[in-house]
Design a protein around this motif. Structure first.
Motif, PDB file in Angstrom:
ATOM      1  N   LEU A   1      30.314 -15.299  16.512  1.00 22.94           N
ATOM      2  CA  LEU A   1      30.359 -16.132  17.671  1.00 22.94           C
ATOM      3  C   LEU A   1      29.253 -16.176  18.291  1.00 22.94           C
ATOM      4  CD1 LEU A   1      33.959 -15.225  19.200  1.00 22.94           C
ATOM      5  CD2 LEU A   1      33.195 -17.320  18.196  1.00 22.94           C
ATOM      6  N   PRO A   2      28.719 -17.443  18.996  1.00 27.40           N
ATOM      7  CA  PRO A   2      27.445 -17.358  19.690  1.00 27.40           C
ATOM      8  C   PRO A   2      27.789 -16.865  20.940  1.00 27.40           C
ATOM      9  CG  PRO A   2      28.263 -19.382  19.451  1.00 27.40           C
ATOM     10  CD  PRO A   2      29.187 -18.605  18.603  1.00 27.40           C
ATOM     11  N   GLN A   3      26.635 -16.601  21.664  1.00 31.18           N
ATOM     12  CA  GLN A   3      26.859 -15.988  23.097  1.00 31.18           C
ATOM     13  C   GLN A   3      27.061 -16.851  24.172  1.00 31.18           C
ATOM     14  OE1 GLN A   3      25.112 -12.741  24.549  1.00 31.18           O
ATOM     15  NE2 GLN A   3      25.279 -11.728  22.721  1.00 31.18           N
ATOM     16  N   ALA A   4      28.109 -16.593  25.028  1.00 28.54           N
ATOM     17  CA  ALA A   4      28.568 -17.361  26.231  1.00 28.54           C
ATOM     18  C   ALA A   4      28.848 -16.725  27.384  1.00 28.54           C
ATOM     19  CB  ALA A   4      29.835 -18.238  25.688  1.00 28.54           C
ATOM     20  N   ASP A   5      29.183 -17.384  28.459  1.00 31.63           N
ATOM     21  CA  ASP A   5      29.471 -16.475  29.603  1.00 31.63           C
ATOM     22  C   ASP A   5      30.963 -16.544  30.013  1.00 31.63           C
ATOM     23  OD1 ASP A   5      26.664 -16.262  30.198  1.00 31.63           O
ATOM     24  OD2 ASP A   5      26.717 -18.182  30.868  1.00 31.63           O
TER      25      ASP A   5
ATOM     26  N   LEU B   1      33.018 -21.892  39.817  1.00 34.34           N
ATOM     27  CA  LEU B   1      32.457 -20.951  38.818  1.00 34.34           C
ATOM     28  C   LEU B   1      30.875 -20.386  39.696  1.00 34.34           C
ATOM     29  CD1 LEU B   1      33.234 -21.684  35.548  1.00 34.34           C
ATOM     30  CD2 LEU B   1      34.326 -20.019  37.012  1.00 34.34           C
ATOM     31  N   PRO B   2      30.734 -19.349  39.802  1.00 33.17           N
ATOM     32  CA  PRO B   2      29.111 -19.046  40.181  1.00 33.17           C
ATOM     33  C   PRO B   2      28.262 -19.598  39.130  1.00 33.17           C
ATOM     34  CG  PRO B   2      30.369 -16.973  39.177  1.00 33.17           C
ATOM     35  CD  PRO B   2      31.396 -18.103  39.319  1.00 33.17           C
ATOM     36  N   HIS B   3      27.049 -19.890  39.702  1.00 39.67           N
ATOM     37  CA  HIS B   3      26.021 -20.519  38.919  1.00 39.67           C
ATOM     38  C   HIS B   3      25.439 -19.788  37.851  1.00 39.67           C
ATOM     39  CE1 HIS B   3      25.772 -24.333  40.963  1.00 39.67           C
ATOM     40  NE2 HIS B   3      25.769 -23.840  42.024  1.00 39.67           N
ATOM     41  N   THR B   4      25.912 -18.595  37.808  1.00 40.93           N
ATOM     42  CA  THR B   4      25.374 -17.675  36.817  1.00 40.93           C
ATOM     43  C   THR B   4      26.146 -17.758  35.362  1.00 40.93           C
ATOM     44  OG1 THR B   4      26.911 -15.917  37.552  1.00 40.93           O
ATOM     45  CG2 THR B   4      24.652 -15.632  38.025  1.00 40.93           C
ATOM     46  N   ILE B   5      27.407 -18.567  35.494  1.00 41.84           N
ATOM     47  CA  ILE B   5      27.948 -18.929  34.232  1.00 41.84           C
ATOM     48  C   ILE B   5      27.587 -20.357  34.063  1.00 41.84           C
ATOM     49  CG2 ILE B   5      30.557 -19.560  33.316  1.00 41.84           C
ATOM     50  CD1 ILE B   5      31.696 -17.233  35.200  1.00 41.84           C
ATOM     51  N   LYS B   6      26.899 -20.599  32.886  1.00 42.87           N
ATOM     52  CA  LYS B   6      26.350 -21.559  32.416  1.00 42.87           C
ATOM     53  C   LYS B   6      26.800 -22.230  31.096  1.00 42.87           C
ATOM     54  CE  LYS B   6      22.177 -20.647  35.037  1.00 42.87           C
ATOM     55  NZ  LYS B   6      20.575 -20.671  34.989  1.00 42.87           N
ATOM     56  N   LYS B   7      27.067 -21.317  30.289  1.00 42.31           N
ATOM     57  CA  LYS B   7      27.262 -21.457  29.029  1.00 42.31           C
ATOM     58  C   LYS B   7      28.904 -21.488  28.547  1.00 42.31           C
ATOM     59  CE  LYS B   7      25.377 -21.323  24.274  1.00 42.31           C
ATOM     60  NZ  LYS B   7      24.401 -20.604  23.452  1.00 42.31           N
ATOM     61  N   ILE B   8      29.645 -22.117  28.076  1.00 40.44           N
ATOM     62  CA  ILE B   8      31.031 -21.685  28.031  1.00 40.44           C
ATOM     63  C   ILE B   8      31.486 -22.208  26.662  1.00 40.44           C
ATOM     64  CG2 ILE B   8      31.521 -22.205  30.528  1.00 40.44           C
ATOM     65  CD1 ILE B   8      32.439 -25.282  29.795  1.00 40.44           C
ATOM     66  N   TYR B   9      32.650 -21.725  26.340  1.00 36.72           N
ATOM     67  CA  TYR B   9      33.591 -22.149  25.466  1.00 36.72           C
ATOM     68  C   TYR B   9      34.308 -23.046  25.945  1.00 36.72           C
ATOM     69  CZ  TYR B   9      31.824 -18.550  22.047  1.00 36.72           C
ATOM     70  OH  TYR B   9      30.941 -17.620  21.239  1.00 36.72           O
ATOM     71  N   LEU B  10      34.428 -24.372  25.365  1.00 34.44           N
ATOM     72  CA  LEU B  10      35.563 -25.263  25.745  1.00 34.44           C
ATOM     73  C   LEU B  10      36.799 -25.382  25.040  1.00 34.44           C
ATOM     74  CD1 LEU B  10      36.022 -27.184  28.225  1.00 34.44           C
ATOM     75  CD2 LEU B  10      34.623 -28.907  26.823  1.00 34.44           C
TER      76      LEU B  10
ATOM     77  N   GLU C   1      26.589 -25.840  29.598  1.00 36.46           N
ATOM     78  CA  GLU C   1      26.158 -25.903  28.236  1.00 36.46           C
ATOM     79  C   GLU C   1      27.281 -25.581  27.545  1.00 36.46           C
ATOM     80  OE1 GLU C   1      22.922 -23.736  25.026  1.00 36.46           O
ATOM     81  OE2 GLU C   1      22.895 -23.293  27.545  1.00 36.46           O
ATOM     82  N   VAL C   2      27.852 -26.429  26.600  1.00 37.08           N
ATOM     83  CA  VAL C   2      29.059 -26.324  26.024  1.00 37.08           C
ATOM     84  C   VAL C   2      28.959 -25.681  24.620  1.00 37.08           C
ATOM     85  CG1 VAL C   2      31.232 -27.531  25.470  1.00 37.08           C
ATOM     86  CG2 VAL C   2      30.078 -28.096  27.638  1.00 37.08           C
ATOM     87  N   ILE C   3      29.997 -24.817  24.202  1.00 33.22           N
ATOM     88  CA  ILE C   3      30.032 -24.500  22.736  1.00 33.22           C
ATOM     89  C   ILE C   3      31.655 -25.091  22.436  1.00 33.22           C
ATOM     90  CG2 ILE C   3      30.461 -22.669  21.014  1.00 33.22           C
ATOM     91  CD1 ILE C   3      28.748 -20.931  22.992  1.00 33.22           C
ATOM     92  N   PRO C   4      31.737 -26.020  21.483  1.00 35.62           N
ATOM     93  CA  PRO C   4      32.925 -26.705  21.237  1.00 35.62           C
ATOM     94  C   PRO C   4      33.859 -25.476  20.658  1.00 35.62           C
ATOM     95  CG  PRO C   4      31.214 -28.046  20.254  1.00 35.62           C
ATOM     96  CD  PRO C   4      30.579 -26.756  20.892  1.00 35.62           C
ATOM     97  N   ALA C   5      35.280 -25.434  21.074  1.00 32.57           N
ATOM     98  CA  ALA C   5      36.189 -24.629  20.583  1.00 32.57           C
ATOM     99  C   ALA C   5      37.512 -25.285  20.448  1.00 32.57           C
ATOM    100  CB  ALA C   5      36.160 -23.334  21.475  1.00 32.57           C
TER     101      ALA C   5
END
Length: 247
Positions: A75-79, A172-181, A201-205
């Motif tokens: 898995l790639p890194q996400a928040d 959400l806090p602005h520190t959460i930028k990259k998500i699994y959707l 920034e979206v990682i498709p799930a």
């Protein structure tokens, strides 16, 4: 009210109501313009037959499945993980009240598996424009009761995917930028567009891919499942065009 207007307008454009109206228009014209009336009735029946065939509807739906399934072992890194709602099952007698729909359950199941692989916090998002308990609360309860996975945050005020994205960004806090959707594979293009426009920034799930099975002779026979998938495909096409126009 705006949600109701949107749903009503969509119903006019989507099968089966659009096909019923097309056929009814043909019947109305039979007395005055017989050739055109017959042509409209034949067109409505032909479209109803074709759109009800899984061999066609699955391929229509697959046109929106641009993103491959994740490899949970790499898995790639996400928040965080964001799981989108997909309707409610109201007044469920076996559950003693409202609970999530079967489509929402498919998303929750995959979201729970993704959480176990990534150990990231889960955000569930979905209101209930038709009334009753907001989807986010039902999703939270199903995650914990059925999968023993907690939801860290809830967004319970949105009526559409577009609002899911904006309201989720707001809580959400602005520190959460990259998500699994997490959503259905065919819903990802529209959902990703909305969430990227909201600043993520979206990682498709994706889950529940329509072509992840063998073709059967039954796929050439009109079935309710085929018409349902055609409905989703046309809905996503119209929705994606509308989002690009408004966004």
């Amino acid at each position: 009210m705006s949600w109701f207007i949107t749903v009503f307008a969509s119903a006019l454009l989507l099968p089966p109501l659009s096909l019923i109206l097309l056929g009814a228009g043909g019947l109305y014209l039979l007395s005055s313009r017989q050739r055109l009336g017959k042509w409209l009735i034949a067109l409505a029946l032909t479209l109803l037959c074709g759109l009800s065939m899984p061999i066609l509807s699955d391929h229509l739906l697959a046109q929106f499945e641009h993103y491959p399934a994740l490899d949970l072992s790499r898995l790639p890194q996400a928040d965080a993980i964001v799981i989108l709602g997909a309707g409610s099952y109201s007044d469920a007698p076996e559950y003693g009240g409202d609970t999530v729909s079967r489509y929402a359950l498919e998303r929750l199941r995959y979201g729970a598996r993704l959480q176990r692989a990534s150990h990231l916090p889960i955000v569930v998002t979905g209101g209930n424009p038709a009334g009753g308990t907001p989807e986010a609360y039902l999703m939270r309860d199903a995650l914990m009761q059925d999968f023993n996975v907690p939801a860290s945050r809830l967004e319970a005020d949105s009526d559409t995917t577009w609002e899911n994205a904006r309201n989720t960004r707001a809580i959400l806090p602005h520190t959460i930028k990259k998500i699994y959707l997490v959503t259905h594979a065919w819903h990802l293009p529209r959902a990703i567009y909305a969430f990227e426009r909201a600043g993520f920034e979206v990682i498709p799930a994706g889950t529940a891919y329509s072509l992840a099975r063998h073709i059967s002779p039954l796929d050439f026979i009109p079935q309710p499942r085929g018409l349902t998938n055609s409905y989703f495909a046309i809905h996503e096409g119209i929705g994606l065009i509308w989002y690009r126009l408004k966004g």
